[in-house]
Design an enzyme around this catalytic site. Structure first.
Site, short mmCIF file in Angstrom:
data_model
loop_
_atom_site.label_atom_id
_atom_site.label_comp_id
_atom_site.label_asym_id
_atom_site.label_seq_id
_atom_site.Cartn_x
_atom_site.Cartn_y
_atom_site.Cartn_z
N GLU A 167 0.79 -1.24 0.00
CA GLU A 167 0.00 0.00 0.00
C GLU A 167 0.82 1.29 0.00
OE1 GLU A 167 -3.03 -0.30 3.02
OE2 GLU A 167 -4.09 -1.88 1.93
N GLU A 276 -5.94 -8.05 -0.71
CA GLU A 276 -6.65 -7.87 0.56
C GLU A 276 -8.10 -7.58 0.25
OE1 GLU A 276 -5.15 -4.84 3.13
OE2 GLU A 276 -3.07 -5.54 3.07
C1 LIG Z 1 -2.91 -6.67 7.50
O1 LIG Z 1 -2.58 -6.26 8.79
C2 LIG Z 1 -1.76 -5.13 8.93
C3 LIG Z 1 -1.78 -4.69 10.32
O2 LIG Z 1 -0.99 -5.36 11.10
C4 LIG Z 1 -2.21 -3.99 8.10
O3 LIG Z 1 -1.27 -2.97 8.15
C5 LIG Z 1 -2.51 -4.46 6.74
O4 LIG Z 1 -2.87 -3.42 5.93
C6 LIG Z 1 -3.56 -5.49 6.92
N1 LIG Z 1 -4.33 -5.80 5.82
C7 LIG Z 1 -5.59 -5.69 6.00
C8 LIG Z 1 -6.39 -6.14 4.89
O5 LIG Z 1 -6.09 -5.28 7.01
#
Ligand SMILES: *C1O[C@H](CO)[C@@H](O)[C@H](O)[C@H]1NC(C)=O
Ligand SMILES: *[C@@H]1O[C@H](CO)[C@@H](O)[C@H](O)[C@H]1NC(C)=O
Length: 341
Positions: A167, A276
């Site tokens: 991201e 995700e």
């Molecule tokens: C997966 O978990 C981490 C937090 O520990 C987060 O930063 C990441 O973006 C998360 N992905 C989702 C889909 O929440």
């Protein structure tokens, strides 16, 4: 998803269980046989990126690694892909051109080898949002060096997939392209030539804004001598797309949000993956999720698969928790998703 959002989300637990809805195939109890046409179906297995303000941090106190028995259980449901978020600074501390911390690299190696040893795919996911020690990475050559050092850890493991970074956001769009290209070049320079490379875009790599506000269309120009790039997009179904609510916008929002990105993948001859996704354990979100997955299943010329967010041992009663045996989504959503795994 951002770590802080996750903590907020974890406080607002949803408890409603919902029956399968929509016109999806009837869920069946599955062992290891997979029902879907997707190449990859998976779960993000959090833990090693936790406590990201405590660097390097201590194992068991600030961070942890995914649990073997959870991988086993989720594989038994048909999942074959596990994304392992971790911190760049913990693996290679101090400077991008530095060397690996063996304590942390052993933890990463152990879980990656466990997953791939069981025939699964392990996604190596530096969960850094395009930042190193909280500063946007502008040293493109340093980033390439970081990737060459990291890719050497698993250069010959063909079941590993590389995720250039989790991201990117609020960054110059040309920089995002250059960092992705540097990662590709650094990985291939390590002799890691067989694996897929997952590239991510700006604006948290959202599918819904890929072709519009994110401006990620410049990423079509990325080049891989092995031609194994997969565009990793993220897509949540709540109103601001942040993945922090148990509520989804509508029962059809999943498909709607990925339509433009699907068209972009097709027009450019590219492959994509939803790295995700999640929704609350309620009937509307389940319809939105299964609608999106049905649409993807009808477009497997471009969509290679999807991963749920999130699993891992430290989530507690997180709204999207898929950790066996009692995660909110494990109990309340997963039974409806089995046909798409
Ligand atoms: C997966 O978990 C981490 C937090 O520990 C987060 O930063 C990441 O973006 C998360 N992905 C989702 C889909 O929440
Ligand atoms: C290596 O990582 C461990 C924890 O994973 C940490 O305790 C240790 O201080 C780190 N060493 C360096 C030099 O950063």
């Amino acid at each position: 998803m951002r770590f802080l959002d996750v903590l907020v989300g974890a406080a607002a637990m949803g408890s409603a269980l919902a029956a399968p809805t929509g016109d999806a195939p009837t869920p069946t109890t599955k062992t290891s046989k997979r029902a879907s046409k997707f190449q990859f179906d998976g779960v993000n297995q959090s833990g090693a990126e936790f406590g990201n303000k405590d660097l390097p941090g201590q194992l068991g106190k600030h961070y942890t690694w995914p649990v073997h028995s959870s991988i086993d259980t989720l594989m038994g449901k048909g999942f074959n892909t596990f994304r392992i978020p971790f911190m760049m600074e913990r693996l290679i501390p101090t400077k991008l051109t530095g060397t690996v911390n063996t304590t942390y690299s052993q933890g990463l190696t152990e879980i990656v080898n466990y997953i791939t040893g069981k025939g699964g795919y392990a996604i190596v996911d530096p969960h850094n949002f395009g930042r190193y020690y909280d500063k946007v990475i502008t040293d493109v050559d340093g980033f390439k060096a970081w990737w060459t050092t990291t890719a050497k850890l698993f250069a010959s493991n063909s079941k590993v997939m590389w995720d250039t970074n989790n991201e990117y956001h609020d960054m110059d769009q040309t920089l995002v392209k250059n960092l992705n290209q540097a990662a590709i070049d650094g990985i291939r320079a390590a002799g890691a030539t067989s694996q897929y490379i997952l590239v991510e875009g700006n604006s948290y790599s959202g599918a819904w804004t890929w072709t519009t506000t994110s401006g990620n269309t410049n990423l079509a120009a990325l080049k891989d001598p092995q031609d194994k790039i997969i565009y990793e997009m993220h897509q949540y179904l709540d109103s601001d797309g942040s993945g922090t609510s148990v509520n989804c916008v509508s029962s059809t929002i999943g498909q709607e949000r990925i339509q433009a990105a699907t068209a972009w993948l097709k027009a450019n001859g590219k492959k994509g993956i939803i790295g995700e996704t999640a929704g609350g354990a309620n009937a509307q979100c389940i319809s939105a999720l299964t609608g999106m997955l049905s649409y993807m299943a009808a477009n497997t010329d471009v969509w290679t698969g999807w991963l749920w967010w999130g699993g891992g041992p430290w989530w507690g009663d997180y709204i999207y928790g898929i950790e066996p045996p009692s995660g909110t989504a494990y109990k309340g959503v997963l039974p409806s998703l089995l046909p798409y795994i």
